[in-house]
Design a protein around this motif. Structure first.
Motif, short mmCIF file in Angstrom:
data_model
loop_
_atom_site.label_atom_id
_atom_site.label_comp_id
_atom_site.label_asym_id
_atom_site.label_seq_id
_atom_site.Cartn_x
_atom_site.Cartn_y
_atom_site.Cartn_z
N SER A 269 0.84 -1.19 0.00
CA SER A 269 0.00 0.00 0.00
C SER A 269 0.88 1.24 0.00
O SER A 269 2.08 1.15 0.28
CB SER A 269 -0.93 0.01 1.22
N GLY A 270 0.28 2.38 -0.33
CA GLY A 270 0.98 3.64 -0.21
C GLY A 270 1.39 4.30 -1.50
O GLY A 270 1.90 5.43 -1.48
N GLY A 271 1.18 3.65 -2.63
CA GLY A 271 1.54 4.28 -3.89
C GLY A 271 0.58 5.39 -4.24
O GLY A 271 -0.42 5.62 -3.56
N GLY A 272 0.89 6.11 -5.32
CA GLY A 272 0.01 7.18 -5.76
C GLY A 272 0.71 8.16 -6.65
O GLY A 272 1.81 7.90 -7.16
N LEU A 273 0.06 9.30 -6.83
CA LEU A 273 0.57 10.38 -7.68
C LEU A 273 1.08 11.50 -6.79
O LEU A 273 0.38 11.94 -5.87
CB LEU A 273 -0.54 10.89 -8.60
N VAL A 274 2.28 11.97 -7.08
CA VAL A 274 2.88 13.04 -6.28
C VAL A 274 3.69 13.94 -7.21
O VAL A 274 4.19 13.50 -8.25
CB VAL A 274 3.77 12.44 -5.16
N GLN A 275 3.82 15.19 -6.84
CA GLN A 275 4.64 16.12 -7.62
C GLN A 275 6.11 15.92 -7.30
O GLN A 275 6.47 15.46 -6.21
CB GLN A 275 4.23 17.55 -7.31
N GLN B 217 2.06 -7.52 -4.85
CA GLN B 217 1.33 -7.38 -6.10
C GLN B 217 1.78 -6.15 -6.90
O GLN B 217 1.44 -6.03 -8.07
CB GLN B 217 -0.19 -7.27 -5.82
N GLY B 218 2.51 -5.29 -6.27
CA GLY B 218 2.99 -4.07 -6.95
C GLY B 218 2.08 -2.89 -6.66
O GLY B 218 0.85 -3.04 -6.55
N THR B 219 2.68 -1.73 -6.54
CA THR B 219 1.93 -0.50 -6.34
C THR B 219 2.54 0.58 -7.22
O THR B 219 3.76 0.72 -7.30
CB THR B 219 1.92 -0.08 -4.85
N GLN B 220 1.68 1.33 -7.89
CA GLN B 220 2.13 2.34 -8.84
C GLN B 220 2.55 3.61 -8.13
O GLN B 220 1.80 4.13 -7.28
CB GLN B 220 1.03 2.66 -9.85
N VAL B 221 3.71 4.11 -8.47
CA VAL B 221 4.18 5.41 -8.01
C VAL B 221 4.40 6.27 -9.26
O VAL B 221 5.15 5.89 -10.15
CB VAL B 221 5.48 5.29 -7.21
N THR B 222 3.73 7.40 -9.31
CA THR B 222 3.85 8.32 -10.43
C THR B 222 4.28 9.69 -9.91
O THR B 222 3.61 10.25 -9.04
CB THR B 222 2.54 8.44 -11.21
N VAL B 223 5.38 10.18 -10.43
CA VAL B 223 5.90 11.49 -10.01
C VAL B 223 5.79 12.44 -11.20
O VAL B 223 6.39 12.22 -12.25
CB VAL B 223 7.36 11.39 -9.55
N SER B 224 5.02 13.50 -11.02
CA SER B 224 4.83 14.47 -12.10
C SER B 224 5.83 15.60 -11.98
O SER B 224 6.24 15.98 -10.88
CB SER B 224 3.41 15.02 -12.05
N SER B 225 6.21 16.14 -13.13
CA SER B 225 7.21 17.22 -13.13
C SER B 225 6.56 18.59 -13.03
O SER B 225 5.36 18.73 -13.12
CB SER B 225 8.05 17.14 -14.40
#
Length: 120
Positions: free
Chosen positions: A7-13, A112-120
């Protein structure tokens, strides 16, 4: 049977922080190494950080000084604190544990894997 739940993944700047958790449940006699891997699109899965049962740690050069791995043995849980995130940290993050299911039996399990997306 042992299951790992992340748990804990997500979208962050860029510049932000996230904390990943991975909890193991099932028939667990003990846990040796706990590790975090990541896989970006079109790239091979790579080791990000690892922690032995004795507490020694190792990190990929790309995350050294920004990421911190820790573990709570009482909860069979490993954490990955990610600070100063960069767009190149974007990936699916997987935890891996080497679990002792009996006194002399060990198996390697994956989350199972968790997506981490870092936006610029």
């Amino acid at each position: 049977q042992v299951q790992l739940v992340e748990s804990g993944g997500g979208l962050v700047q860029a510049g932000g922080s996230l904390r990943l958790s991975c909890a193991a449940s099932g028939r667990i006699f003990g846990i040796n190494a706990m590790e975090w891997y990541r896989q970006a699109p079109g790239k091979q899965r790579e080791l990000v950080a690892g922690m032995s049962s004795g507490g020694s740690t190792n990190y990929a050069d790309s995350v050294e000084g920004r990421f911190t791995i820790s573990r709570d043995n009482a909860k069979n849980t490993v954490y990955l604190q990610m600070n100063s995130l960069k767009p190149e940290d974007t990936a699916v993050y997987y935890c891996q544990m080497v679990v002792r299911t009996a006194l002399f039996s060990t198996y390697t399990y994956w989350g199972q894997g968790t997506q981490v997306t870092v936006s610029s």
